[in-house]
Design an enzyme around this catalytic site. Structure first.
Site, mmCIF file in Angstrom:
data_model
loop_
_atom_site.group_PDB
_atom_site.id
_atom_site.type_symbol
_atom_site.label_atom_id
_atom_site.label_comp_id
_atom_site.label_asym_id
_atom_site.label_seq_id
_atom_site.Cartn_x
_atom_site.Cartn_y
_atom_site.Cartn_z
ATOM 1 N N THR A 83 43.195 42.411 41.152
ATOM 2 C CA THR A 83 43.813 41.705 40.763
ATOM 3 C C THR A 83 44.061 41.281 39.273
ATOM 4 O O THR A 83 42.935 41.539 38.555
ATOM 5 C CB THR A 83 43.519 40.155 41.423
ATOM 6 N N CYS A 195 50.959 41.520 37.679
ATOM 7 C CA CYS A 195 50.516 41.061 39.195
ATOM 8 C C CYS A 195 50.587 42.266 39.915
ATOM 9 O O CYS A 195 51.657 42.849 39.939
ATOM 10 C CB CYS A 195 51.344 39.602 39.317
#
Length: 228
Positions: A83, A195
């Site tokens: 992430t 992202c």
């Protein structure tokens, strides 16, 4: 090949992409029936997202550091955090480990610099775009970064309300393309998909400037580290 430890689930949609790339890259480099020796701890994202919204980064960091320690204790020899946003607590994780940690921004920076870029657009959650932890990392590697001047709340909502839930909408793709066009008009030579879910929506086929997919680059860097 060393065993890769991966902290995922943020969201599981992008972690599935990590799993595919880790194994595809291992097979490409090693041939035959080789796949990646991997330990994956996939978290329940809802409590982590609640800590993000509350700004409790220390609490989130403690949880992820504990997971990292458990993966190392189980035999992981290289660690990755699947992430971008939660790299805000990367230092807490690194302090908990005795094994190498591959930071997601580093292989992305290396790829951009190798291609001759020095000014890039950055897309991601509002935390990644607006807080300093990610942009400072890029700056330290010699990259200037630009973030969208408008619609950051909308861009963030598309990630959490759609992409993290496996929803891909054409209208949302158009919103992201418009944001990239605006970044390009301000001088961005390429754009970082900062992202891990945005790759579900944007690629070089729809972007007006070159796209750098952090998920793909990070997974391949983890394989390289495991083979080093």
């Amino acid at each position: 090949m060393k065993t890769i430890g991966l902290i995922g689930g943020m969201s599981w949609e992008s972690t599935a992409h990590y799993y595919r790339v880790l194994n595809q890259e291992t097979a490409r480099l090693r041939g035959g029936l080789h796949s990646a020796p991997l330990m994956l701890h996939s978290v329940d994202f809802a409590p982590i997202a609640a800590l993000q919204a509350a700004g409790d980064w220390d609490g989130a960091g403690q949880q992820l550091a504990a997971i990292a320690r458990s993966l190392e204790a189980a035999g992981a020899e290289v660690m990755g955090l699947a992430t971008n946003t939660m790299h805000i607590v990367a230092d807490q994780i690194i302090e908990a480990l005795n094994i190498p940690f591959v930071h997601i921004a580093d292989p992305t920076s290396e790829a951009l610099l190798a291609d001759g870029f020095d000014t890039v657009g950055l897309l991601g959650t509002r935390f990644t775009m607006e807080m300093s932890f990610y942009r400072d990392r890029l700056t330290s590697r010699g990259l200037a970064s630009l973030i969208p001047e408008i619609d950051r709340t909308n861009l963030n909502g598309i990630i959490y309300e759609e992409l993290c839930r496996g929803i891909v909408r054409e209208e949302s793709r158009r919103i992201y393309v418009r944001a990239i066009e605006q970044l390009a008009a301000r001088g961005a030579q390429a754009v970082i998909l900062g992202c891990t879910e945005i790759t579900m929506l944007i690629d070089d086929d729809v972007s007006p400037i070159p796209v750098y997919d952090t998920t793909d680059l990070h997974a391949k860097a983890l394989v390289a580290a495991a083979l080093a």
